[in-house]
Enzyme design. Structure first.
Site, short mmCIF file in Angstrom:
data_model
loop_
_atom_site.label_atom_id
_atom_site.label_comp_id
_atom_site.label_asym_id
_atom_site.label_seq_id
_atom_site.Cartn_x
_atom_site.Cartn_y
_atom_site.Cartn_z
N TYR A 157 0.76 -1.26 0.11
CA TYR A 157 0.05 -0.03 -0.02
C TYR A 157 0.77 1.25 0.06
O TYR A 157 0.60 2.36 -0.46
CB TYR A 157 -1.04 -0.17 1.19
CG TYR A 157 -2.24 1.06 0.89
CD1 TYR A 157 -2.95 0.86 -0.30
CD2 TYR A 157 -2.34 2.02 1.80
CE1 TYR A 157 -4.15 1.74 -0.34
CE2 TYR A 157 -3.59 2.86 1.69
CZ TYR A 157 -4.46 2.70 0.39
OH TYR A 157 -5.27 3.63 0.43
N LYS A 164 -3.39 8.85 2.57
CA LYS A 164 -4.34 8.42 3.30
C LYS A 164 -4.15 8.89 4.78
O LYS A 164 -5.32 9.39 5.40
CB LYS A 164 -5.01 6.95 3.47
CG LYS A 164 -5.41 6.31 2.05
CD LYS A 164 -6.63 7.33 1.44
CE LYS A 164 -6.96 6.15 0.34
NZ LYS A 164 -8.32 7.11 -0.49
#
Ligand code: NAD
Ligand code: 0WE
Length: 257
Positions: A157, A164
């Site tokens: 990720y 995020k």
């Protein structure tokens, strides 16, 4: 969840019928909302086709969220057509593919800049542009989509996790800034779902299995379930909630081992 009759919303991030943003569009349109949908260049046909399926025909406009000019043009047209706005959904995220494959320590300056610009800064730009339209309605509600990779390390990720984390911090700073004007800003942090953004992510099926094995509800989540949580935050039912990151992941985030 909630009544959207007479409400107008802008939804950014529909690519196809599996998009979380599309499920949100359907959830609020079904409850009476009139919508503007924006698409990133290559998805024009898809979004035009999908928009036929909504009860009230939406305004469909192009918007690359990395362009200030395109954002300005979207809000100009939305204001002309709707004379204000009640809510905005932000469902855009992107990092260059290489950044999700190489070791995190090799994150490039350009990859970092692009991931942050498209996945985090764009929420600030859209919220700012929406403010004059919200003020015409005496307030508004903004919802963005996040992922637990902001708080925990998930293999691959990578820079999206950093973006995020920035996005969730932006939710809190925006909430504090625009709250006095009656505007709320929240995020829904969804469990993994096989959308276009997940297609081709190495090991994604494995992530789905890890979640369904360990989550308290022993299953994965569906876009419609994420959409209902978003509808709550967008609706009057969520009127006292702002600056929040609501986890909609079948409880996965509470687990230890
Ligand atoms: P999706 O691929 O359907 O949506 C991502 C959208 O981002 C696409 O519509 C794409 O066009 C848009 N986008 C990318 N770059 C853009 C740009 N420059 N300008 C405008 N739009 C741009 O996938 P999705 O899973 O529905 O993703 C929506 C949101 O949900 C993303 O923020 C994603 O991080 C988040 N999310 C997804 C999952 C998941 O597992 N699918 C889980 C949690 C959170
Ligand atoms: O936010 C995301 C993914 C967003 C995304 C996807 C892509 C694929 C295509 C951003 N940029 C790109 N760039 C591309 O070129 N998710 C929450 C879904 C996701 O992605 C993962 C996950 C999960 C969950 C990647 C690794 C591990 C878990």
């Amino acid at each position: 969840m909630g009544d959207f009759t007479g409400k107008h919303g802008l939804i950014v991030g529909v690519a196809n019928k599996r998009s979380i943003s599309w499920a949100i569009a359907q959830a609020v349109a079904r409850r009476g909302a009139r919508l503007a949908l924006t698409y990133q260049g290559r998805f024009e046909e898809h979004v035009n086709d999908l928009s036929q399926g909504l009860e009230q025909p939406p305004l469909v406009l192009p918007c690359d969220v990395s362009s200030d000019a395109e954002i300005a043009s979207v809000f100009e047209k939305v204001d002309q057509e709707f004379g204000g706005l009640d809510f905005v959904v932000h469902g855009a995220a992107f990092a260059p593919r290489e950044e999700l494959e190489a070791p995190f320590v090799n994150t490039t300056r350009d990859g970092f800049r692009i991931a942050m610009d498209i996945s985090a800064y764009s929420l600030i730009a859209l919220t700012r542009a929406a403010m004059p339209l919200f003020e015409k309605r005496g307030g508004g509600s903004v919802v963005t989509l996040s992922y637990l990779g902001s708080q925990r390390v998930f293999p691959n990720y990578n820079v999206m996790g950093v973006a995020k984390a920035a996005l969730e911090a932006a939710v809190r700073y925006l909430a504090a800034d625009v709250g006095p004007k009656g505007v709320r800003v929240n995020a829904v942090s969804a469990g993994p779902i096989k959308t276009l953004a997940a297609a081709g992510i190495k090991g994604f099926s494995n992530i789905l299995h890890v979640y369904s094995d360990r989550a308290p509800l022993r299953r994965n989540v569906e876009t419609g379930e994420v959409a209902e949580a978003c509808a709550f935050l967008l609706s009057d039912a969520g009127r006292a909630v702002t600056g929040e990151v609501l986890l909609v992941d079948a409880g996965y985030h509470v687990t230890g081992m």
